[in-house]
Design a protein around this motif. Structure first.
Motif, PDB file in Angstrom:
ATOM      1  N   ALA A  21       0.847  -1.196   0.000  1.00 52.34           N
ATOM      2  CA  ALA A  21       0.000   0.000   0.000  1.00 52.34           C
ATOM      3  C   ALA A  21       0.885   1.250   0.000  1.00 52.34           C
ATOM      4  O   ALA A  21       2.107   1.160   0.123  1.00 52.34           O
ATOM      5  N   ALA A  22       0.243   2.428  -0.112  1.00 53.77           N
ATOM      6  CA  ALA A  22       0.996   3.682  -0.133  1.00 53.77           C
ATOM      7  C   ALA A  22       1.811   3.859   1.146  1.00 53.77           C
ATOM      8  O   ALA A  22       2.896   4.446   1.122  1.00 53.77           O
ATOM      9  N   ASP A  23       1.318   3.334   2.252  1.00 55.20           N
ATOM     10  CA  ASP A  23       2.083   3.434   3.504  1.00 55.20           C
ATOM     11  C   ASP A  23       3.013   2.229   3.690  1.00 55.20           C
ATOM     12  O   ASP A  23       3.514   1.982   4.792  1.00 55.20           O
ATOM     13  N   TYR A  24       3.219   1.489   2.606  1.00 55.51           N
ATOM     14  CA  TYR A  24       4.117   0.328   2.562  1.00 55.51           C
ATOM     15  C   TYR A  24       3.620  -0.866   3.371  1.00 55.51           C
ATOM     16  O   TYR A  24       4.345  -1.837   3.558  1.00 55.51           O
ATOM     17  N   SER A  25       2.392  -0.813   3.872  1.00 53.64           N
ATOM     18  CA  SER A  25       1.913  -1.978   4.610  1.00 53.64           C
ATOM     19  C   SER A  25       1.527  -3.094   3.642  1.00 53.64           C
ATOM     20  O   SER A  25       1.147  -2.841   2.498  1.00 53.64           O
ATOM     21  N   VAL A  26       1.672  -4.312   4.107  1.00 55.47           N
ATOM     22  CA  VAL A  26       1.301  -5.505   3.347  1.00 55.47           C
ATOM     23  C   VAL A  26       0.598  -6.450   4.322  1.00 55.47           C
ATOM     24  O   VAL A  26       0.599  -6.206   5.531  1.00 55.47           O
ATOM     25  N   GLY A  27       0.010  -7.529   3.793  1.00 53.21           N
ATOM     26  CA  GLY A  27      -0.500  -8.559   4.696  1.00 53.21           C
ATOM     27  C   GLY A  27       0.706  -9.330   5.233  1.00 53.21           C
ATOM     28  O   GLY A  27       1.723  -9.436   4.553  1.00 53.21           O
ATOM     29  N   GLN A  28       0.596  -9.871   6.435  1.00 59.23           N
ATOM     30  CA  GLN A  28       1.724 -10.673   6.930  1.00 59.23           C
ATOM     31  C   GLN A  28       1.843 -11.966   6.137  1.00 59.23           C
ATOM     32  O   GLN A  28       2.939 -12.481   5.938  1.00 59.23           O
ATOM     33  N   ASP A  29       0.715 -12.505   5.665  1.00 60.78           N
ATOM     34  CA  ASP A  29       0.696 -13.760   4.908  1.00 60.78           C
ATOM     35  C   ASP A  29       1.342 -14.878   5.730  1.00 60.78           C
ATOM     36  O   ASP A  29       2.229 -15.593   5.264  1.00 60.78           O
ATOM     37  N   TRP A  30       0.860 -15.027   6.942  1.00 57.30           N
ATOM     38  CA  TRP A  30       1.452 -15.957   7.908  1.00 57.30           C
ATOM     39  C   TRP A  30       1.492 -17.394   7.393  1.00 57.30           C
ATOM     40  O   TRP A  30       2.420 -18.140   7.664  1.00 57.30           O
ATOM     41  N   HIS A  31       0.480 -17.756   6.597  1.00 61.85           N
ATOM     42  CA  HIS A  31       0.415 -19.148   6.107  1.00 61.85           C
ATOM     43  C   HIS A  31       1.507 -19.460   5.095  1.00 61.85           C
ATOM     44  O   HIS A  31       1.775 -20.627   4.818  1.00 61.85           O
ATOM     45  N   ALA A  32       2.153 -18.425   4.573  1.00 63.40           N
ATOM     46  CA  ALA A  32       3.217 -18.664   3.591  1.00 63.40           C
ATOM     47  C   ALA A  32       4.540 -19.082   4.244  1.00 63.40           C
ATOM     48  O   ALA A  32       5.453 -19.535   3.569  1.00 63.40           O
ATOM     49  N   TYR A  33       4.673 -18.922   5.565  1.00 65.68           N
ATOM     50  CA  TYR A  33       5.920 -19.355   6.224  1.00 65.68           C
ATOM     51  C   TYR A  33       6.026 -20.883   6.166  1.00 65.68           C
ATOM     52  O   TYR A  33       5.055 -21.584   6.418  1.00 65.68           O
ATOM     53  N   THR A  34       7.214 -21.368   5.846  1.00 63.41           N
ATOM     54  CA  THR A  34       7.426 -22.822   5.760  1.00 63.41           C
ATOM     55  C   THR A  34       7.789 -23.387   7.143  1.00 63.41           C
ATOM     56  O   THR A  34       8.207 -22.632   8.032  1.00 63.41           O
ATOM     57  N   PRO A  35       7.672 -24.713   7.307  1.00 62.71           N
ATOM     58  CA  PRO A  35       8.094 -25.321   8.579  1.00 62.71           C
ATOM     59  C   PRO A  35       9.554 -24.993   8.903  1.00 62.71           C
ATOM     60  O   PRO A  35       9.901 -24.782  10.070  1.00 62.71           O
ATOM     61  N   GLU A  36      10.407 -24.895   7.886  1.00 65.93           N
ATOM     62  CA  GLU A  36      11.828 -24.563   8.129  1.00 65.93           C
ATOM     63  C   GLU A  36      11.956 -23.151   8.694  1.00 65.93           C
ATOM     64  O   GLU A  36      12.811 -22.881   9.547  1.00 65.93           O
ATOM     65  N   MET A  37      11.144 -22.255   8.206  1.00 65.60           N
ATOM     66  CA  MET A  37      11.203 -20.870   8.711  1.00 65.60           C
ATOM     67  C   MET A  37      10.775 -20.817  10.181  1.00 65.60           C
ATOM     68  O   MET A  37      11.410 -20.147  11.005  1.00 65.60           O
TER      69      MET A  37
END
Ligand code: HBI
Ligand code: FE
Length: 287
Positions: A21-37
């Motif tokens: 967004a214009a304020d540089y915010s994004v969704g965290q997208d927590w489900h995209a983190y892998t088990p290794e992360m």
């Protein structure tokens, strides 16, 4: 190598800025983190918590315990449920380092930008750009402390004026030597509260355990004149007598004349003390 201390563009940075967004915010997208992360987070958390137990100030230890984030990369919304009623702060996910003006605006509104990506395996101890471990583990526990909560809002509000007066570097140094690399004395023992120290195992030990590195009492103008480097251990640390001292010495103070007096002067080299300065005594110091 000396690295400039303020970043003015996002090119060359690691985050995924497209779609922000214009304020540089994004969704965290927590489900995209892998088990290794998540596993990497657990290891980082375990290693740092052991050091925190011994060397972090009381506020940090209390804040970290309240966040309960040992099990994996935390969901920012869970932290928000704790932060909001405590100090009115809220986390917003960002792709990484963001422009100064945007960063200041978030802070001025009690929103703390937290990078969503996690560092790679080969950079567990320290990296130059903020990642989710630095931003969350290092900064968020302190957002539960009322003095730090107020200081960060004040810092955000001071940002626009510092930029307009060509004194951004001076203000950035104040952040660097407190919020990132600050120490505080508790019961006559040196404790850590800065996030840059807290997210690096080796700098934790260096900042409070090295007998040679100078440590000076917190003094805002001295700090605003002192240069720093972002890619090596700090060569000087500033020590608060208490966390409320941070806000106590700055609220109501007009930075304008300080900027005018010092903004054109070359930065003091980080490792150098001025005549007449008294170091904070270090128990193990060799003289
Ligand atoms: N962006 N995500 C992020 N984190 C920071 O600590 C940060 C930033 N942008 C600007 C900035 N810090 C500093 O240069 C200002 O404090 C001056
Ligand atoms: Fe930081």
């Amino acid at each position: 190598m000396k690295v400039p201390c303020t970043q003015t563009s996002t090119s060359g940075l690691r985050g995924e800025y497209e779609g922000a967004a214009a304020d540089y915010s994004v969704g965290q997208d927590w489900h995209a983190y892998t088990p290794e992360m998540h596993e990497r987070w657990r290891r980082l958390h375990a290693r740092q918590s052991a050091l925190v137990e011994r060397h972090a100030c009381r506020s940090f230890r209390d804040g970290l315990a309240r966040l309960d984030c040992a099990g994996g990369i935390p969901r920012f919304e869970d932290a928000n449920a704790i932060l909001r009623p405590a100090t009115g702060w809220r986390l917003v996910a960002v792709p990484g380092f963001i422009p100064d003006d945007v960063f200041f605006d978030h802070l001025a509104h009690r929103r703390f930008p937290v990078t969503r990506w996690i560092r790679e395996e080969h950079e567990l101890d320290y990296l130059v750009e903020p990642d989710v471990f630095h931003d969350f583990f290092g900064h968020v526990p302190m957002l539960l402390d009322p003095a730090i909560a107020d200081f960060l809002e004040l810092y955000g509000k001071a940002g626009a004026r510092a930029m307009a007066m060509g004194a951004l570097e001076m203000l950035a140094r104040l952040y660097w030597y407190t919020i990132e690399f600050g120490l505080v004395r508790e019961d006559d023992v040196l404790k850590v509260f800065g996030a840059g120290i807290m997210s690096s195992a080796s700098e934790t030990l260096h900042s409070i355990g090295d007998g040679q590195v100078p440590r000076l009492p917190f003094e805002p103008v001295r700090i605003m004149r002192t240069g720093y480097m972002i890619d090596r251990f700090q060569q000087i640390y500033f020590v608060l007598e208490s966390l409320p001292q941070l806000i106590g010495e700055l609220v109501g103070r007009d930075f304008g004349p300080i900027y005018e007096q010092w903004r054109a002067a070359p930065a003091l080299p980080a490792g150098q003390c001025l005549p007449g300065e008294t170091l904070i005594p270090f128990p193990g110091a060799r003289t």
